[in-house]
Design a protein around this motif. Structure first.
Motif, PDB file in Angstrom:
ATOM      1  N   LEU A 190       9.609  47.551   3.069  1.00 40.56           N
ATOM      2  CA  LEU A 190       9.040  46.535   3.956  1.00 40.56           C
ATOM      3  C   LEU A 190       9.865  45.263   3.968  1.00 40.56           C
ATOM      4  O   LEU A 190      10.013  44.606   5.005  1.00 40.56           O
ATOM      5  N   GLY A 191      10.422  44.898   2.812  1.00 36.60           N
ATOM      6  CA  GLY A 191      11.275  43.722   2.750  1.00 36.60           C
ATOM      7  C   GLY A 191      12.513  43.913   3.612  1.00 36.60           C
ATOM      8  O   GLY A 191      12.970  42.988   4.291  1.00 36.60           O
ATOM      9  N   TYR A 192      13.023  45.133   3.596  1.00 36.25           N
ATOM     10  CA  TYR A 192      14.187  45.467   4.414  1.00 36.25           C
ATOM     11  C   TYR A 192      13.841  45.356   5.897  1.00 36.25           C
ATOM     12  O   TYR A 192      14.637  44.869   6.701  1.00 36.25           O
ATOM     13  N   LEU A 193      12.647  45.815   6.256  1.00 41.13           N
ATOM     14  CA  LEU A 193      12.184  45.705   7.652  1.00 41.13           C
ATOM     15  C   LEU A 193      12.211  44.248   8.103  1.00 41.13           C
ATOM     16  O   LEU A 193      12.660  43.923   9.202  1.00 41.13           O
ATOM     17  N   ILE A 194      11.754  43.361   7.226  1.00 39.15           N
ATOM     18  CA  ILE A 194      11.752  41.929   7.547  1.00 39.15           C
ATOM     19  C   ILE A 194      13.182  41.421   7.719  1.00 39.15           C
ATOM     20  O   ILE A 194      13.508  40.712   8.685  1.00 39.15           O
ATOM     21  N   THR A 195      14.044  41.783   6.789  1.00 34.14           N
ATOM     22  CA  THR A 195      15.449  41.355   6.885  1.00 34.14           C
ATOM     23  C   THR A 195      16.096  41.839   8.184  1.00 34.14           C
ATOM     24  O   THR A 195      16.820  41.088   8.846  1.00 34.14           O
ATOM     25  N   MET A 196      15.842  43.104   8.510  1.00 25.49           N
ATOM     26  CA  MET A 196      16.406  43.641   9.743  1.00 25.49           C
ATOM     27  C   MET A 196      15.881  42.875  10.946  1.00 25.49           C
ATOM     28  O   MET A 196      16.626  42.605  11.903  1.00 25.49           O
ATOM     29  N   GLY A 197      14.625  42.508  10.921  1.00 19.72           N
ATOM     30  CA  GLY A 197      14.044  41.717  11.998  1.00 19.72           C
ATOM     31  C   GLY A 197      14.786  40.406  12.181  1.00 19.72           C
ATOM     32  O   GLY A 197      15.051  39.954  13.300  1.00 19.72           O
ATOM     33  N   ARG A 198      15.169  39.802  11.054  1.00 13.05           N
ATOM     34  CA  ARG A 198      15.909  38.543  11.123  1.00 13.05           C
ATOM     35  C   ARG A 198      17.300  38.789  11.722  1.00 13.05           C
ATOM     36  O   ARG A 198      17.741  38.083  12.619  1.00 13.05           O
ATOM     37  N   ARG A 199      17.958  39.847  11.239  1.00 15.01           N
ATOM     38  CA  ARG A 199      19.323  40.115  11.704  1.00 15.01           C
ATOM     39  C   ARG A 199      19.330  40.454  13.189  1.00 15.01           C
ATOM     40  O   ARG A 199      20.259  40.090  13.907  1.00 15.01           O
ATOM     41  N   LEU A 200      18.333  41.198  13.631  1.00 14.90           N
ATOM     42  CA  LEU A 200      18.310  41.634  15.033  1.00 14.90           C
ATOM     43  C   LEU A 200      17.582  40.631  15.933  1.00 14.90           C
ATOM     44  O   LEU A 200      17.334  40.913  17.098  1.00 14.90           O
ATOM     45  N   LEU A 201      17.222  39.477  15.377  1.00 16.41           N
ATOM     46  CA  LEU A 201      16.466  38.462  16.120  1.00 16.41           C
ATOM     47  C   LEU A 201      15.210  39.061  16.741  1.00 16.41           C
ATOM     48  O   LEU A 201      14.933  38.894  17.924  1.00 16.41           O
ATOM     49  N   ARG A 202      14.443  39.797  15.920  1.00 13.12           N
ATOM     50  CA  ARG A 202      13.225  40.437  16.408  1.00 13.12           C
ATOM     51  C   ARG A 202      12.015  39.880  15.653  1.00 13.12           C
ATOM     52  O   ARG A 202      11.610  40.442  14.635  1.00 13.12           O
ATOM     53  N   PRO A 203      11.446  38.739  16.104  1.00 15.69           N
ATOM     54  CA  PRO A 203      10.295  38.171  15.389  1.00 15.69           C
ATOM     55  C   PRO A 203       9.139  39.162  15.261  1.00 15.69           C
ATOM     56  O   PRO A 203       8.382  39.093  14.281  1.00 15.69           O
ATOM     57  N   ASP A 204       8.994  40.083  16.190  1.00 16.45           N
ATOM     58  CA  ASP A 204       7.888  41.030  16.076  1.00 16.45           C
ATOM     59  C   ASP A 204       8.059  41.930  14.854  1.00 16.45           C
ATOM     60  O   ASP A 204       7.079  42.260  14.168  1.00 16.45           O
ATOM     61  N   MET A 205       9.315  42.303  14.539  1.00 14.70           N
ATOM     62  CA  MET A 205       9.555  43.117  13.351  1.00 14.70           C
ATOM     63  C   MET A 205       9.253  42.329  12.077  1.00 14.70           C
ATOM     64  O   MET A 205       8.686  42.852  11.118  1.00 14.70           O
ATOM     65  N   ILE A 206       9.672  41.063  12.093  1.00 19.02           N
ATOM     66  CA  ILE A 206       9.415  40.212  10.924  1.00 19.02           C
ATOM     67  C   ILE A 206       7.913  40.122  10.668  1.00 19.02           C
ATOM     68  O   ILE A 206       7.432  40.359   9.548  1.00 19.02           O
ATOM     69  N   VAL A 207       7.173  39.812  11.728  1.00 22.41           N
ATOM     70  CA  VAL A 207       5.726  39.630  11.563  1.00 22.41           C
ATOM     71  C   VAL A 207       5.067  40.945  11.147  1.00 22.41           C
ATOM     72  O   VAL A 207       4.203  40.965  10.253  1.00 22.41           O
ATOM     73  N   LEU A 208       5.503  42.053  11.749  1.00 28.57           N
ATOM     74  CA  LEU A 208       4.935  43.337  11.378  1.00 28.57           C
ATOM     75  C   LEU A 208       5.171  43.616   9.883  1.00 28.57           C
ATOM     76  O   LEU A 208       4.261  44.032   9.159  1.00 28.57           O
ATOM     77  N   GLY A 209       6.400  43.339   9.427  1.00 27.30           N
ATOM     78  CA  GLY A 209       6.713  43.521   8.005  1.00 27.30           C
ATOM     79  C   GLY A 209       5.821  42.664   7.132  1.00 27.30           C
ATOM     80  O   GLY A 209       5.266  43.131   6.128  1.00 27.30           O
ATOM     81  N   MET A 210       5.649  41.400   7.534  1.00 27.88           N
ATOM     82  CA  MET A 210       4.794  40.494   6.749  1.00 27.88           C
ATOM     83  C   MET A 210       3.366  41.019   6.669  1.00 27.88           C
ATOM     84  O   MET A 210       2.745  41.019   5.608  1.00 27.88           O
ATOM     85  N   ILE A 211       2.855  41.458   7.829  1.00 27.62           N
ATOM     86  CA  ILE A 211       1.466  41.934   7.849  1.00 27.62           C
ATOM     87  C   ILE A 211       1.312  43.172   6.956  1.00 27.62           C
ATOM     88  O   ILE A 211       0.356  43.285   6.186  1.00 27.62           O
ATOM     89  N   MET A 212       2.285  44.078   7.026  1.00 23.43           N
ATOM     90  CA  MET A 212       2.189  45.285   6.204  1.00 23.43           C
ATOM     91  C   MET A 212       2.248  44.951   4.715  1.00 23.43           C
ATOM     92  O   MET A 212       1.526  45.529   3.910  1.00 23.43           O
ATOM     93  N   VAL A 213       3.100  43.983   4.352  1.00 23.36           N
ATOM     94  CA  VAL A 213       3.182  43.551   2.950  1.00 23.36           C
ATOM     95  C   VAL A 213       1.826  43.017   2.489  1.00 23.36           C
ATOM     96  O   VAL A 213       1.308  43.378   1.433  1.00 23.36           O
TER      97      VAL A 213
END
Lengths: 268, 251
Positions: A216-239
């Motif tokens: 899940l932490g990796y999902l958040i990082t990837m969201g940052r790299r790909l400029l995808r706030p939805d991925m970041i938020v999804l990762g946070m919610i799952m955590v």
């Protein structure tokens, strides 16, 4: 603890949490829709929901489906956590009662204790790479500290009267330890479990943010790299969600094991 | 000498002395307790009663002197001692019946015998209905009865009681003292009962030891030959009370 001391108003008690819960998402959605917060900075709940459904089956763009990320994080966390319980709790309990155990274990423990768990991450990568073992090690290193401290304190807080009582019946040191000190330390031990869990989960995400290819932490990082706030938020919610579920499971086990101690303290 | 009829000596305390550093707490205490006797010890607050009991139960070592049970040095590992404390001492994570069984468990009483004694004691003290409750679900007086039952269940050679009812109100005390006497009579234990309440001592005991202030020694010994149940307004009762009160007037 006592339900009678609370104002009885079942309707408002049942309704108000839902109002704030739904209200939170409505305000969030409105902030995005009205453009007050630009989409590049934050995804709307609808988008996150959509991504959630999409990620259930679609491994792109980060390489794994949501369930895989969650399971990887969970496996790392559970392994590290269980290891810290298995080592930390007995160690703390023994240190609390047996002077020799305390004398031997205290100095190394006190040396390691002040080091923040995240500081172990670089060494862990050297030693174990970015795979499972390194994460388990880091989680163990941070989870073991509250386990030891709480188990130790729990034993030290055992009522002297109870120890004397057992002694007058002729109980051996080992009997006093197992039959008096350990059960009486249980509430403190479970407090330690909750602290360790929170710590382990936070540290895990930190570790995954720095070095991982799944989780899940990796999902958040990837969201940052790909400029995808939805991925970041999804990762946070799952955590958050996963941590909450584990916490509840521990709570339930605790309540079952400490039946006599949990019922609102001693009657007078 | 108007002693009681000759009975087998159970406990013999010889020249018991305790010093904490230079502070002399107990000074040459001598007395004996007969088998099955109910002995009360009264003494002023802070006279070292607790130290005295801790010595008897071997929780702390004596500086000088001996405590003999059946002729050999007292030892909680070999002798069957039981102690009822003033403060609640039931284990909060065990039910009432598990608490009553606890002493027997430590003593290694076999399961069948344990079960039998448990049933009989719970019946005597009327706790059978609460057998499965936890200590924080019962009242303070019931908790104390659990502690008393736990002690009697081990069939102790010597039962030490440190103001077990000190925190309870007068009415409950009467009731529990009667219950204690019933247990004592039915199970035949040797009891040393420490209290600062003179009436309580006269009500329950066959013999009363009056202690001096610190450094503590035995000041006097009074036999209580009154029929039971005893009455607080009985002429003879009041007589003994006056006698004891005179002995300790300087408290």
């Amino acid at each position: 603890m006592n339900p009678d001391t609370r104002l009885k108003d079942p309707l408002s008690l049942r309704v108000t949490p839902w109002i704030s819960f739904i209200g939170f998402f409505v305000v969030w959605q409105l902030l995005i829709d009205t453009g007050i917060v630009p989409r590049i900075l934050l995804a709307s709940p609808a988008e996150v929901g959509q991504l959630f459904i999409d990620k259930l089956t679609n491994p792109d763009p980060d390489g794994a489906v949501l369930l895989t990320h969650t399971m990887v994080s969970l496996l790392e966390a559970v392994l590290g956590y269980v290891l810290s319980l298995v080592i930390g709790i007995p160690l703390g309990l023994l240190m609390g009662w047996f002077v020799v155990a305390e004398g031997l274990a205290r100095p190394p423990f006190e040396m390691i204790r002040p080091i923040p768990p995240v500081a172990w991450i670089p060494l862990a990568i050297f030693w174990f790479g970015i795979g499972l073992t390194g994460k388990v090690f880091i989680i163990w290193a941070c989870g073991v500290v509250p386990c030891v401290i709480n188990a130790y304190t729990g034993v030290r807080m055992t009522s002297p009267t109870l120890i004397q009582m057992a002694r007058t019946y002729g109980a051996s040191d080992w009997q006093i330890f197992t039959k008096i000190c350990v059960p009486s330390a249980l509430p403190m031990v479970f407090g330690g479990l909750q602290i360790a869990l929170a710590l382990a989960w936070t540290t895990l995400v930190a570790a995954e943010l720095i070095a991982a290819n799944e989780g899940l932490g990796y999902l958040i990082t990837m969201g940052r790299r790909l400029l995808r706030p939805d991925m970041i938020v999804l990762g946070m919610i799952m955590v958050g969600l996963t941590g909450w579920i584990i916490g509840n499971i521990i709570d339930r086990i605790e309540r079952r094991l400490t039946a006599g101690l949990e019922r609102g303290g001693a009657a007078t | 000498m108007t002693g009681p009829p000759a009975r087998e000596v159970k406990v013999e305390v010889v020249g018991l002395t305790k010093k904490f550093g230079d502070l002399l707490v107990l000074n040459d205490v001598n007395f004996s307790v007969a088998k099955g006797e109910f002995l009360a010890i009264v003494g002023p607050t802070g006279c070292g009663k607790t130290t005295f009991l801790n010595l008897l139960s071997k929780l702390i070592p004596a500086s000088e002197g001996q405590i003999l049970i059946d002729g050999s040095e007292a030892d909680p590992k070999t002798h069957n001692l039981a102690f009822v404390f003033q403060e609640p001492s039931s284990l909060p994570w065990l039910t009432v019946s598990q608490n009553v069984e606890f002493g027997m468990l430590i003593k290694g009483v076999p399961p069948g015998e344990r079960e039998r004694r448990l049933r009989s004691i719970l019946d005597i003290v009327g706790l059978a209905d609460c057998a499965n409750l936890f200590p924080n679900q019962i009242s303070a007086s019931m908790e104390q009865r659990v502690a008393v039952s736990r002690a009697f269940a081990t069939n102790p050679d010597l039962l030490l009681m440190d103001e077990p009812y000190g925190q309870l109100d007068v009415k409950l005390r009467f009731y529990l003292e009667d219950e204690l006497l019933k247990l004592w009579r039915e199970l035949g234990a040797t009891v040393i009962f420490v209290t600062h309440n003179i009436e309580e001592a006269i009500y329950v005991a066959e013999r009363i030891l009056v202690l001096t202030n610190k450094p503590t020694s035995v000041k006097a010994e009074i036999h209580v030959d009154l029929p039971r149940p005893r009455s607080f307004i009985d002429e003879a009762f009041i007589d003994i009370r006056r006698q004891v009160t005179d002995l300790i007037r300087w408290w």
